[in-house]
Each structure stands twice: as C-alpha cells, then as structure tokens.
Enzyme design. Structure first.
Site, mmCIF file in Angstrom:
data_model
loop_
_atom_site.group_PDB
_atom_site.id
_atom_site.type_symbol
_atom_site.label_atom_id
_atom_site.label_comp_id
_atom_site.label_asym_id
_atom_site.label_seq_id
_atom_site.Cartn_x
_atom_site.Cartn_y
_atom_site.Cartn_z
ATOM 1 N N ASP A 115 0.808 -1.233 0.000
ATOM 2 C CA ASP A 115 0.000 0.000 0.000
ATOM 3 C C ASP A 115 0.836 1.276 0.000
ATOM 4 O OD1 ASP A 115 1.024 -0.111 2.578
ATOM 5 O OD2 ASP A 115 -0.796 0.673 3.496
ATOM 6 N N GLU A 116 2.094 1.183 -0.365
ATOM 7 C CA GLU A 116 2.950 2.356 -0.258
ATOM 8 C C GLU A 116 3.983 2.380 -1.377
ATOM 9 O OE1 GLU A 116 3.917 3.553 3.864
ATOM 10 O OE2 GLU A 116 5.977 3.602 3.142
#
Length: 373
Positions: A115-116
């Site tokens: 998610d990054e």
DNA sequence: TCTGGGGTCCTAGGACCC
DNA sequence: TCTGGGGTCCTAGGACCC
C-alpha cells in the site's frame, strides 16, 4: 493508501462506511447472509482466538485500536466494532490497480509494499501540487480509494510529509520548512527510528527531531553505533540521498504460521511435521512462481514464552523443490533445543539465485587462477 | 487465551584463507 | 612463549518497516 485493507473492504460492504471496522484475526469469518438478505457481521467483542489487527478504519482508531494490536485487547476497547478477515488476494488486486494508475503519470516508482510507494517526480514538467492532485485523481479513478501524498526533496521528508495530513491529504515540504514543520515532530516519526531507539533517545532527553538535530555526534555515538549515530544526525537535518529504487530482486522468501494453540514437540509431533511439510510446499510454490532458488535454508521457532530462535544452513547448491527445502529445514530444526511448547514455525529461503541464470553459473562453475604457481 | 506474516538491513563473532 | 593483517563466508539475533 489510507487504511488500505479496511478501505478495500468498504468497497465491498459500503453499508459499513462511517462505522468502526477492523481487519484481522486468523479465525475471523466472512459475513454471513440472513434469510431476509441482510448481512450478518461479526463483532470484535465476540472474537475468540489468536490474532492481531492488520488495519482499522479511522472510526475504529478513534476508539483506541490500531494495527498490530492483539484482537483480545481490541475486544475490550471496541467490542462493537465490526470484524472482517483479511483477504490478501483482493488487496493485491487493488494494489496492482493503484500502482498501474500511478505509473501512467510517474513511471519512476519504488515499491514499498502492498500500500505504499515512492515516486521520483524530478524529471516531470508539472508543479508538485498539480502532480499530487493528478495522482490522487488517478488512484481514485482506478480503485475508488483515497491516498495521502507527501512531496519533498527526498524520500525521508516525503514519508514524513505523507503522514502529516491523513486521510486524503497532500503535504508539500520544501528545504525551508525543516525547522518549522519537521523539527517539532517526535523522533519516532522518522522512518528507521522505532520503539527501541525512540525509548533510548527519550531517556537521553531527546524527544523531538529538533532536539535530535541539536545533539552533538559524540553524545549519540556513546549510546548507539557510530554508523547509527551519524545517520540519526543526518536525518534530523532532513538529509537523505537515497535514490528511488525502481527495480529490485528479492533477497529472501519465507512462510510462517502461528498455531491456534501451542503445540507440544512430542505429543503433537505428527501435526508439527505436517505443518512443516505444508510450509515447505508453499515456499517451493512461491519460488517456482518467481523462478528462484536459494542456497540458504532456515527455520524459525517461537516458543510459548514468545522467545524466538532461528537456525540456517547453507547448501553447496541452490535448491527450489519442497523435498530439498524440507530436508534442510529438518536439519536446522534438529539443532534447536525444543524444551518448551511451540507457538510458531517458519521456513525461509535466502541467498537467492535465478536457476540457470548468471548467478547460478557463478556459484557453481569453479574457476581457478593461481598466479604464483 | 496479550503479541500476524512477509520482508530488509545491521552487528558481531568465528572459521577459514592467503 | 606468544602469536599480523587483510579478506570472505557463514551464522544468530535484533531493530525496523508495511
């Protein structure tokens, strides 16, 4: 991405929007459906068993629960929060979608997990704010999800910036913002200063990044390694030269599992053997999918008192199949004194090579140049 | 019935080699 | 009776991150 796993689940269950929702729990179950068609959700307070929260919605965080918290503790703090099991297949799908959308605008991308990401915007024409807005719009278009963006001269500052306005925020940080916007923050906001380092700095009276920046190197070097002390001062001054790494190859692959109940080495010998077999098979599958093999096989054991022990064994040749991994893992396991019940068992493969690739040729072809004979 | 699962990087000591 | 200096590889544990 903002509360990523939870946000993906809210796309599926929009009626939960605005409610405290928690993702996690190894034995949590998908919502059932009542005869009249309404969904039946589990409550955190009804959960029994092991497990931690992986993600909590902002409404749940307001009740004091957060990721990595044990579910039994969460059950006391937020019994009425909705509990959903993690669905990594779905999260990986949305992860691919948001990364592909972003890459259309800013192709120089470093993967930092599901998610990054870091993006190198240096060579793009547009100004930072327009780019950030375009990125957020693209992510929302592709996934229906929000994210938070920090734009800064380096990765260190952009990471801090991205956390300053969450969820759905944009934060621009320039060189001149260091003293006013970074120095007041606690040292723990720096990526790389974790709970241990933060506690030790706290004992030294150093709480903010500004206080860290004002500490002489010698004072830090007395408490930490020379290297870490030097790094602490660099990051406190906002200095970070790390490039955005667009490509990388994995260093290790592992599989581990925490048991529903602690297992007895002799009484549960059979089931432990089956679990080890299963881990090795999944690992072999993982390696096969990535066409990798590894020379170093390791096992990890966690005892009922949470003490963790590892053993590794380096083989003459890289292996990739479940049998070979299992055999090496068995040898490692024999070297661990098993005098308590086990809570976790894991298997890891490292020193990875591409079978048939240049790495493997280097590892297996013997070359000798004896200049003195 | 506190405390998941998948990673990276660093440190430090010992074996071994020239 | 006292034992250099450099290097690589292997191992175990720990901090940290998502």
């Amino acid at each position: 991405m903002d509360a990523f796993y939870a946000s993906v689940e809210l796309l599926r269950y929009p009626e939960l929007r605005g409610l405290p929702v928690v993702i996690g729990g190894r034995s949590a179950t998908r919502p059932g459906v009542a005869p009249d068609g309404t969904r039946l959700y589990s409550r955190v307070g009804d959960y029994v068993g092991r497990g931690v929260i992986t993600t909590a919605t902002y409404e749940a965080r307001a009740l004091g629960v957060h990721s990595a918290m044990g579910l039994m503790k969460a059950a006391r703090l937020a019994p009425d929060a909705i509990l959903l099991p993690a669905d990594f297949t779905e999260y990986r799908l949305y992860s691919r979608r948001f990364k592909e959308a972003v890459a259309q605008i800013a192709p120089r991308m470093e993967d930092r997990g599901i998610d990054e990401i870091y993006l190198d915007l240096t060579d793009l024409e547009q100004d930072s704010l327009s780019l950030a807005r375009a990125l957020k719009a693209a992510v929302r278009e592709a996934t229906g999800l929000s994210c938070s963006i920090g734009v800064a001269p380096n990765k260190l500052l952009s990471k801090i910036a991205s956390d300053l306005d969450k969820p759905d925020g944009i934060t621009l940080i320039g060189e001149g913002d260091l003293q006013a916007r970074i120095w007041p923050l606690p040292v723990g906001r720096i990526n790389g200063i974790g709970p241990k380092a933060q506690a030790r700095l706290g004992e030294m009276g150093i709480h903010s990044i500004g206080e860290l920046a004002g500490t002489p190197l010698g004072v830090l070097a007395a408490q930490f390694s020379e290297r870490y002390a030097h790094w602490l001062l660099e990051v406190a001054h906002g200095r970070d030269e790390r490039p955005v790494v667009v490509e990388s190859t994995p260093k290790s692959v592992s599989r581990e599992t925490t048991f529903e109940r602690d297992l007895h080495v002799r009484r549960d010998r059979v089931v432990l053997g089956q679990i080890l077999d299963g881990l090795c098979e999944r690992l072999a599958d993982d390696l096969g999918r990535k066409t990798l093999a590894g020379r170093t096989i390791g096992v990890k054991v966690r005892f009922d008192d949470f003490r963790t022990v590892t053993r590794v064994l380096t083989l003459p040749q890289a292996v990739a199949d479940a049998r070979a991994i299992r055999q090496a893992a068995g040898l490692c396991l024999k070297r661990i004194p098993l005098e308590r019940r086990l809570r976790l068992l894991g298997v890891r493969v490292e020193a990875l090579v591409l079978p048939g690739g240049a790495d493997e040729a280097l590892a297996t072809d013997e070359v000798q140049l004896d200049l003195f004979s």
